[in-house]
Design an enzyme around this catalytic site. Structure first.
Site, PDB file in Angstrom:
ATOM      1  N   ASP A 161       2.685  -2.721   2.735  1.00  0.00           N
ATOM      2  CA  ASP A 161       3.314  -3.984   3.152  1.00  0.00           C
ATOM      3  C   ASP A 161       3.539  -4.062   4.651  1.00  0.00           C
ATOM      4  O   ASP A 161       4.388  -4.832   5.116  1.00  0.00           O
ATOM      5  CB  ASP A 161       4.663  -4.196   2.460  1.00  0.00           C
ATOM      6  N   GLU A 162       2.815  -3.285   5.421  1.00  0.00           N
ATOM      7  CA  GLU A 162       3.125  -3.251   6.840  1.00  0.00           C
ATOM      8  C   GLU A 162       1.955  -3.706   7.716  1.00  0.00           C
ATOM      9  O   GLU A 162       2.002  -3.578   8.920  1.00  0.00           O
ATOM     10  CB  GLU A 162       3.543  -1.824   7.243  1.00  0.00           C
TER      11      GLU A 162
END
EC number: 3.5.1.10
Lengths: 277, 277, 277, 277
Positions: D222-223
């Protein structure tokens, strides 16, 4: 020493226009900071180039004009604050917003004066040490009133007039004197609900969204090129008065946004539309 | 066993209306899950009460009517899916949205059939196993075409007609047969840009925001009570065609949102406005 | 003579609560103007009832309490402006917004004073004739500084403290003295980017949307119940400084919106969440 | 005959870069349709130039590379649809959105296949005549499962993988094989509420706005660089389940928007941020 400048170009599209301008700036040792261009579906070319350098702007403009095809408008502005006069009537929300921004140097403009056909906003303006001119329209024809306004404006020779909820229609003769230099905030989401009491109209039509529109003023009332718009959701619980209250926040922010664009030389006008680069 | 029901009330305001209804429900051992009411500035009262219980709805309705002042409309619906027919022309975006939602049981309705004056969307509808009726308007008068439509609709007796980009004007005679039961999605932010090619109009006006409007259909084209609206920001780079593309996403979500409200009995119609509880 | 009152109720759900309250108000000849209630998924009941009448509020409250089940909180407030004190540091945008609204009676509150740990905003506050207290934190421990603040606040006994960009953390001891009565505007879209320099963090993360959050202050920094939030779109062209500038407009409007809700007794606090009726 | 091409440039800023490229295109008789460039605060230069002509792209690329300073990346793509494979798990909303767009040629991509670790979406995919591969993760280690996925993908050699609600974490080894070519839709407004059940977290935190984020996938869950985000307002009445339902509409539109940008070669990746021209 390096200064910041803004080059604005606008005309029929030709192959090689970007190349030509960037070459001349390069040869004159100017450094491009930001360049934006746009070609409209009708093949009209718009370009805004922000550059830094110590060029003689007059000579640079002449060099470019000599090389550009016919029919292309070209202007180079030093990047600087605009001189403006605000026209208001009785509502304070847009005026208050602009005064606070001005007091903290966030407006990209110098407010030379505030002019009003009422004197109710004088106390607010005075808090900020800005000249306030009360030019009543009472017992005057529209033409007499506008002449009085123009005499007041002549003191300042502003670059832009900002109608910050100025509620009187301006005549074509007046508008012509400030062609493409008058910005208005319209209490509605154009083209909807033109004319008086738009929030009443919006209420009666039961709309679920209200809005505001900042636009240049031309001869057709509320019909000039749109600069910025924004909206806010409402529902059946809002009365026309509630909508007006809500609408004011939208109005003041939309006007501020439009002014920021105009005062930074980012707005072109073409065919009753704006191109914003 | 407990069932979920929805009570809808609408009429002139009187003191004690909420008290009266909540008392009767309490005495009949019904449990209120959610209660919303609204009193308009013209003192009209609206209430939607969702409750659970095993009451005989006919008897409960009679008990309430006997106690209510004159002129109050009252209706109690069991909470259930609505039966609907979709009318479409050639654009697929709203239809596709509704079919996918229906396929995964998210529509709060049963799509009984899709009816169209073209056959281009038949392949899409067939993927989902739903009857498709091609009712061409060619070589027919408007009245003949609508009679053919009505005959098709008579097969299904739908509770609501959804115009999911149905691009023909309906006659007052047709609309009357489904009074307050036809929902349309309008390709524009009403009341702006009525009529044909709204995105071309929006482009030429240079708007910075486009939108869509879901509304009930009444005899004035595009003038029925608004159920939902939404907007999307645009700028000068968008052509009229781009705006139409962008507009479709707004249209399909606004229509979906409006249908969810209507199919859950949350929308009252009053004086060409909606009250949504 | 008729006065406007607001009844607030909050407790475990029981069948018949709406009925009970509306009956008592009816029997006491009070007229309900607006009634909103909500039952949470964990079966907690909230109700806000705005009513008009000349009732003795103390007696009415007692009558209701006598009939209500145990564990239900009940309060009846006369509808009136709140007394507030603003705490600020050096940023002017929220303060300016509140002062303009206050000057034109749009705040639903009386600003008794502005307190700051810097003196840079004193000139702005003075324009509006409001007491300004400069309570520096220099050469003081946190506890000494807060004691000085509390002594200043004791002059006014405000109902609410508004942290209008007050950039110091408050100790639990201080917060306790104004439990559920301190409102903060957070320079970020909670729960994202907590701590210092959120716009730098937002820039580095490359977000496409920034926001602001108004919330009650409790012992966990930036963790109190959220009252209002809003967002604005950004893109890669915005620097961290640009985002901060844009963020300020969002901050000031979100704070204003939250204050309007709180000052109108529309906000319940439950389990670190707000219920807004 | 004229073809449309897209030139992408990315590297340290140098004076005269725009001039150099526009000159070479001019000399090679290519016509610039649209040119966008951006210089980051750290002086990195990005340019996307859309042009028309019948140039030999290999030779044009070599000519430009010979003249450009060292360290500038340059790529010229013919403007054409991308080949993609979708990875899904059990949720249908993003998949349905993409299938409908694809069926009507609105996706700027060819969906070669859909791959899933469950078979529940097979009936939907089959409606659209697209290969569906059921690659279960049961009784497999993560590595074994990813090997099976990679073998399936090897059939198609897609340019991009779209995770349209694919709910499994990918290993760094897998991601590396499709570096900067995997696009994910995150069920939250990053950087908030990472990890499982974000809508439950959002509910418990009492947020007033929920959102979704489309981003490239890199090794940190999620980065990766954010491509697009959007939000929707909620209030206390929405349960975590309601928020999830509302969130799905946002998710599917945000994913569609991000894909349109990526498939039109408008997205640069730099330092975990995107620059979109």
């Amino acid at each position: 020493m390096n200064h910041r400048h803004i080059l604005l170009m606008n005309g029929p599209d030709h192959k090689g226009l970007i190349y030509l301008v960037t070459r001349v700036l390069f040869e004159n040792n100017q450094n491009i900071i930001r360049n934006d261009e746009y070609v409209s579906p009708s093949r009209r070319f718009f370009m805004r180039t922000e550059f830094e350098g110590d060029a003689d702007l007059t000579q640079l403009t002449e060099t470019l004009r000599a090389e550009l095809p016919e029919g292309i408008e070209l202007r180079i502005n030093p990047k600087k604050k605009k001189d403006i006069v605000l026209l208001v009537t009785r509502e304070h929300h847009c005026l208050g917003e602009l005064l606070i921004r001005y007091a903290f140097d966030e407006l990209d403009a110098t407010i030379q004066a505030v002019v009003s056909n009422y004197n109710v906003l004088q106390p607010l303006v005075s808090k900020f040490g800005i000249p306030f001119h009360y030019v009543s329209h009472e017992h005057k024809t529209r033409e007499e009133h506008e002449e009085a306004l123009l005499r007041t404006l002549a003191i300042y020779e502003p670059e832009y007039l900002v109608l910050a909820k100025y509620m009187r229609v301006l005549t074509p003769g007046f508008v012509e004197q400030y062609a493409n230099r008058i910005i208005n905030i319209h209490h509605s989401f154009l083209p909807a609900f033109m004319g008086a009491n738009p929030y009443r109209q919006a209420y009666e039509r039961g709309v679920k969204i209200i809005g505001a529109t900042a636009h240049f003023v031309n001869n057709d009332l509320d019909e000039g090129p749109i600069i910025a718009q924004d909206v806010k959701e409402v529902d059946h619980r809002q009365t026309a008065a509630d909508m007006a209250t809500l609408g004011r926040d939208t109005e003041k922010l939309v006007l501020s946004k439009a002014l920021k664009l105009v005062f930074n030389d980012r707005v072109f006008i073409q065919d009753n539309r704006t191109v914003i680069l």
